[in-house]
Design a protein around this motif. Structure first.
Motif, PDB file in Angstrom:
ATOM      1  N   ASP A   1     -57.955  -9.081  86.742  1.00  0.00           N
ATOM      2  CA  ASP A   1     -58.212  -8.088  85.700  1.00  0.00           C
ATOM      3  C   ASP A   1     -57.940  -6.677  86.208  1.00  0.00           C
ATOM      4  O   ASP A   1     -57.405  -5.847  85.469  1.00  0.00           O
ATOM      5  N   THR A   2     -58.293  -6.390  87.454  1.00  0.00           N
ATOM      6  CA  THR A   2     -58.063  -5.042  87.979  1.00  0.00           C
ATOM      7  C   THR A   2     -56.570  -4.746  88.074  1.00  0.00           C
ATOM      8  O   THR A   2     -56.128  -3.644  87.768  1.00  0.00           O
ATOM      9  N   TYR A   3     -55.777  -5.743  88.463  1.00  0.00           N
ATOM     10  CA  TYR A   3     -54.327  -5.561  88.518  1.00  0.00           C
ATOM     11  C   TYR A   3     -53.756  -5.403  87.115  1.00  0.00           C
ATOM     12  O   TYR A   3     -52.844  -4.614  86.881  1.00  0.00           O
ATOM     13  N   GLN A   4     -54.280  -6.196  86.175  1.00  0.00           N
ATOM     14  CA  GLN A   4     -53.806  -6.140  84.790  1.00  0.00           C
ATOM     15  C   GLN A   4     -54.110  -4.779  84.174  1.00  0.00           C
ATOM     16  O   GLN A   4     -53.285  -4.218  83.463  1.00  0.00           O
ATOM     17  N   ILE A   5     -55.279  -4.242  84.479  1.00  0.00           N
ATOM     18  CA  ILE A   5     -55.656  -2.921  83.952  1.00  0.00           C
ATOM     19  C   ILE A   5     -54.693  -1.859  84.476  1.00  0.00           C
ATOM     20  O   ILE A   5     -54.228  -0.996  83.723  1.00  0.00           O
ATOM     21  N   LYS A   6     -54.352  -1.936  85.767  1.00  0.00           N
ATOM     22  CA  LYS A   6     -53.409  -0.972  86.344  1.00  0.00           C
ATOM     23  C   LYS A   6     -52.046  -1.092  85.669  1.00  0.00           C
ATOM     24  O   LYS A   6     -51.388  -0.105  85.390  1.00  0.00           O
ATOM     25  N   TRP A   7     -51.605  -2.344  85.404  1.00  0.00           N
ATOM     26  CA  TRP A   7     -50.305  -2.551  84.740  1.00  0.00           C
ATOM     27  C   TRP A   7     -50.354  -1.960  83.337  1.00  0.00           C
ATOM     28  O   TRP A   7     -49.438  -1.264  82.913  1.00  0.00           O
ATOM     29  N   ASP A   8     -51.444  -2.244  82.616  1.00  0.00           N
ATOM     30  CA  ASP A   8     -51.600  -1.705  81.259  1.00  0.00           C
ATOM     31  C   ASP A   8     -51.563  -0.182  81.272  1.00  0.00           C
ATOM     32  O   ASP A   8     -50.921   0.435  80.423  1.00  0.00           O
ATOM     33  N   GLU A   9     -52.265   0.413  82.242  1.00  0.00           N
ATOM     34  CA  GLU A   9     -52.291   1.878  82.335  1.00  0.00           C
ATOM     35  C   GLU A   9     -50.898   2.444  82.602  1.00  0.00           C
ATOM     36  O   GLU A   9     -50.553   3.501  82.089  1.00  0.00           O
ATOM     37  N   SER A  10     -50.100   1.739  83.377  1.00  0.00           N
ATOM     38  CA  SER A  10     -48.733   2.222  83.634  1.00  0.00           C
ATOM     39  C   SER A  10     -47.896   2.178  82.354  1.00  0.00           C
ATOM     40  O   SER A  10     -47.001   2.998  82.166  1.00  0.00           O
ATOM     41  N   GLN A  11     -48.200   1.248  81.476  1.00  0.00           N
ATOM     42  CA  GLN A  11     -47.473   1.151  80.206  1.00  0.00           C
ATOM     43  C   GLN A  11     -47.942   2.207  79.221  1.00  0.00           C
ATOM     44  O   GLN A  11     -47.185   2.645  78.361  1.00  0.00           O
ATOM     45  N   GLU A  12     -49.203   2.640  79.345  1.00  0.00           N
ATOM     46  CA  GLU A  12     -49.753   3.659  78.448  1.00  0.00           C
ATOM     47  C   GLU A  12     -49.000   4.982  78.573  1.00  0.00           C
ATOM     48  O   GLU A  12     -49.012   5.789  77.651  1.00  0.00           O
ATOM     49  N   LYS A  13     -48.348   5.181  79.694  1.00  0.00           N
ATOM     50  CA  LYS A  13     -47.574   6.406  79.903  1.00  0.00           C
ATOM     51  C   LYS A  13     -46.259   6.362  79.115  1.00  0.00           C
ATOM     52  O   LYS A  13     -45.618   7.378  78.928  1.00  0.00           O
ATOM     53  N   LYS A  14     -45.882   5.170  78.661  1.00  0.00           N
ATOM     54  CA  LYS A  14     -44.601   4.997  77.975  1.00  0.00           C
ATOM     55  C   LYS A  14     -44.722   5.037  76.457  1.00  0.00           C
ATOM     56  O   LYS A  14     -43.766   5.383  75.771  1.00  0.00           O
ATOM     57  N   LEU A  15     -45.875   4.629  75.928  1.00  0.00           N
ATOM     58  CA  LEU A  15     -46.116   4.628  74.481  1.00  0.00           C
ATOM     59  C   LEU A  15     -47.457   5.278  74.204  1.00  0.00           C
ATOM     60  O   LEU A  15     -48.421   5.050  74.939  1.00  0.00           O
TER      61      LEU A  15
END
Length: 152
Positions: A120-134
């Motif tokens: 979950d911690t890795y998934q949250i980091k991945w999600d946050e990196s995508q938040e910068k795009k949309l």
């Protein structure tokens, strides 16, 4: 980068609909590949991860293999085989269903829950990196449009 640049296409797409379908397939594979890279150090495939997440949603109640199959993101996956592999990894336990001996109940183990918590911690980091795009509004709109594409 545009889809044309990514796939090195020099001829224009026939229609905007053709372009969006190719873009969806390409982007889906890109997301799958990045998720697979995230899971690889943990010895999981995307499909196994999907099964674990489904079982976490049922926890502490068991789920039947047929229920798992219905909820799988990849409908071509063999849920029974995936469960067998997760049993070998001691991430789930499988028992005969008391009310229907032909059915099998599957429950995620404490080890499986702990692994998902780490992931979950890795998934949250991945999600946050995508938040910068949309923006959030763009993500909501894209999700609604994708839902609409699947309606018949």
């Amino acid at each position: 980068m545009t889809i044309e640049e990514d796939i090195k296409q020099t001829v224009p797409f026939r229609t905007p609909y053709h372009r969006v379908m190719v873009n969806l397939m390409y982007t889906s594979n890109w997301v799958s590949d990045s998720q697979a890279r995230l899971l690889k150090p943990f010895g999981l495939t995307l499909q196994q991860y999907n099964v674990l997440r489904i079982l976490r949603g049922h926890y502490p109640s068991p789920a039947k293999v047929t229920d798992i199959t219905e909820r799988m993101l990849d409908k071509m996956s063999n849920a029974s085989r995936l469960v067998d592999k997760l049993v070998l990894k001691k991430l789930v336990v499988r028992t005969e269903c008391p009310s229907d001996r032909r059915a099998v109940d599957v429950v995620i183990t404490e080890s499986g829950l702990a692994l998902l918590k780490r992931l979950d911690t890795y998934q949250i980091k991945w999600d946050e990196s995508q938040e910068k795009k949309l923006t959030e509004e763009e993500a909501i709109l894209l999700s609604k449009l994708l839902d609409r594409l699947r309606t018949e």
